[in-house]
Enzyme design. Structure first.
Site, PDB file in Angstrom:
ATOM      1  N   GLU A   1       0.778  -1.228   0.046  1.00  0.00           N
ATOM      2  CA  GLU A   1      -0.055  -0.013  -0.041  1.00  0.00           C
ATOM      3  C   GLU A   1       0.912   1.183   0.108  1.00  0.00           C
ATOM      4  O   GLU A   1       0.607   2.257  -0.685  1.00  0.00           O
ATOM      5  CB  GLU A   1      -0.928  -0.237   1.090  1.00  0.00           C
ATOM      6  CG  GLU A   1      -1.917  -1.048   1.121  1.00  0.00           C
ATOM      7  CD  GLU A   1      -3.227  -0.956   0.441  1.00  0.00           C
ATOM      8  OE1 GLU A   1      -3.220   0.089  -0.397  1.00  0.00           O
ATOM      9  OE2 GLU A   1      -4.153  -1.569   0.365  1.00  0.00           O
TER      10      GLU A   1
ATOM     11  N   ASP B   1      -7.315   2.948  -0.302  1.00  0.00           N
ATOM     12  CA  ASP B   1      -8.254   2.447   0.397  1.00  0.00           C
ATOM     13  C   ASP B   1      -7.299   1.937   1.651  1.00  0.00           C
ATOM     14  O   ASP B   1      -8.024   1.117   2.347  1.00  0.00           O
ATOM     15  CB  ASP B   1      -8.925   1.301  -0.409  1.00  0.00           C
ATOM     16  CG  ASP B   1      -7.811   0.332  -0.870  1.00  0.00           C
ATOM     17  OD1 ASP B   1      -6.733   0.347  -0.715  1.00  0.00           O
ATOM     18  OD2 ASP B   1      -8.481  -0.439  -1.665  1.00  0.00           O
TER      19      ASP B   1
END
Length: 158
Positions: free
Chosen positions: A47, A70
């Site tokens: 991420e 997200d």
């Protein structure tokens, strides 16, 4: 100067396991997709790596960049000041991913960043495309070594 929109996602098949990231950069009518896979890593590392890859692709400094992710780990670390505390304490108490957070921080000082959390696996086509890029990269062949993960002294068995 034109604003940049960045969408990011990371994926790990197992945690740890093979992983990858996907990034979409948009400036006006121009769009660029980035992705890369690693043989052993974690979801949180991917991420964060997705954001780093996007920032590393910038050829100019001082850009206004809105980053959609997200990952609550990434978004909250920046927006809620966790990263500043981790930097001030040199990542005391076992805070993970120091190598990537330091890299992110150094890149972030060159731009004006705004983070926006988006719900993953929902109706956002750019987030969904980043997920496709990330999972395809994780499932790829000849995956690179995530040296920050695999060579971490805390994980090495002597």
């Amino acid at each position: 100067m034109q604003d940049i929109i960045m969408y990011t996602d990371g994926s790990s098949r197992g945690n740890p396991g093979p992983g990858g990231y996907g990034t979409i950069l948009m400036a006006g009518q121009k769009t660029k997709e980035l992705s890369h896979g690693f043989r052993k890593t974690t979801n949180n590392r991917m991420e964060l790596m997705a954001v780093i890859a996007g920032l590393e692709a910038m050829k100019k400094t001082g850009l206004n960049i809105t980053i959609y992710s997200d990952s609550q780990y990434v978004v909250k670390a920046v927006k809620e000041g966790w990263l500043n505390k981790w930097l001030a304490t040199n990542f005391a108490k076992g805070k993970k991913n120091k190598d990537l957070w330091v890299k992110f921080y150094n890149l972030s000082t060159k731009h004006h960043l705004k983070f926006v959390w988006v719900k993953g696996h929902a109706d956002n086509p750019y987030n969904n495309r980043c997920d496709e890029l990330a999972t395809s990269a994780a499932d790829g062949k000849n995956l690179d070594i995530d040296e920050g993960y695999e060579m971490d002294p805390e994980r090495l068995i002597l």
